[in-house]
Enzyme design. Structure first.
Site, PDB file in Angstrom:
ATOM      1  N   THR A  34       0.826  -1.210   0.000  1.00 47.24           N
ATOM      2  CA  THR A  34       0.000   0.000   0.000  1.00 47.24           C
ATOM      3  C   THR A  34       0.862   1.263   0.000  1.00 47.24           C
ATOM      4  O   THR A  34       0.585   2.191  -0.775  1.00 47.24           O
ATOM      5  CB  THR A  34      -0.977  -0.018   1.194  1.00 47.24           C
ATOM      6  OG1 THR A  34      -1.772  -1.198   1.117  1.00 47.24           O
ATOM      7  CG2 THR A  34      -1.871   1.209   1.193  1.00 47.24           C
ATOM      8  N   GLU A  42       0.797   9.386  -5.773  1.00 49.18           N
ATOM      9  CA  GLU A  42       1.182  10.788  -5.557  1.00 49.18           C
ATOM     10  C   GLU A  42       2.029  11.302  -6.717  1.00 49.18           C
ATOM     11  O   GLU A  42       1.876  12.442  -7.152  1.00 49.18           O
ATOM     12  CB  GLU A  42       1.928  10.930  -4.231  1.00 49.18           C
ATOM     13  CG  GLU A  42       1.023  10.696  -3.043  1.00 49.18           C
ATOM     14  CD  GLU A  42       1.106  11.793  -2.021  1.00 49.18           C
ATOM     15  OE1 GLU A  42       0.633  12.908  -2.326  1.00 49.18           O
ATOM     16  OE2 GLU A  42       1.627  11.519  -0.944  1.00 49.18           O
ATOM     17  N   HIS A  68      -7.301   0.104  -0.615  1.00 47.84           N
ATOM     18  CA  HIS A  68      -6.508  -0.870  -1.367  1.00 47.84           C
ATOM     19  C   HIS A  68      -7.378  -2.108  -1.459  1.00 47.84           C
ATOM     20  O   HIS A  68      -7.585  -2.802  -0.471  1.00 47.84           O
ATOM     21  CB  HIS A  68      -5.186  -1.144  -0.641  1.00 47.84           C
ATOM     22  CG  HIS A  68      -4.188  -1.844  -1.487  1.00 47.84           C
ATOM     23  ND1 HIS A  68      -2.855  -1.832  -1.180  1.00 47.84           N
ATOM     24  CD2 HIS A  68      -4.306  -2.585  -2.617  1.00 47.84           C
ATOM     25  CE1 HIS A  68      -2.193  -2.537  -2.091  1.00 47.84           C
ATOM     26  NE2 HIS A  68      -3.064  -3.004  -2.970  1.00 47.84           N
TER      27      HIS A  68
END
Length: 127
Positions: A34, A42, A68
């Site tokens: 994750t 990002e 996730h």
């Protein structure tokens, strides 16, 4: 240059051993971690706006809400796509998804970033 909703970017990655939960220290299984997925996400948000920033301007992450949803093993390909959905002054909101080659939705996120002057931001860092 103008930042407006609708700006997009995407990136396809192949999951490597260094991208796994084991390597990231976030778990003990050899699947896409994750934290790595968030880092890729990002990166895609910054790519979506890169050409529209003023000289000396950058953005910094301020908030993330993510899910996730599916495990992805080493060797799998995942496309991470971001779209700028909201601009409120210096605050930017992105919708991000990651989908594997089978069409499985792996990850969804809302990522907020704040526009800042790079030099002023760096001058305020505590050392």
């Amino acid at each position: 240059m103008t930042l407006a909703p609708g700006l997009r970017a995407s990136r396809t990655i192949m999951v490597e051993r260094e991208d796994t939960a084991i390597a990231a220290g976030s778990g003990d299984v050899p699947v896409l971690a994750t934290p790595r997925l968030l880092a890729f996400a990002e990166g895609v948000t910054t790519a979506a706006i890169a050409k529209e920033l003023e000289p000396g301007q950058t953005s910094v992450g301020t908030r993330v809400e993510l899910s996730h949803l599916a495990a992805t093993g080493v060797g799998a390909h995942v496309e991470i796509a971001a779209e700028l959905t909201e601009v409120e002054g210096r605050r930017l909101v992105f919708s991000v998804t990651a989908v594997d080659r089978r069409g499985t939705l792996v990850f969804t996120a809302t990522i907020e970033r704040m526009l800042v002057d790079r030099e002023r931001f760096l001058a305020r860092i505590t050392r």
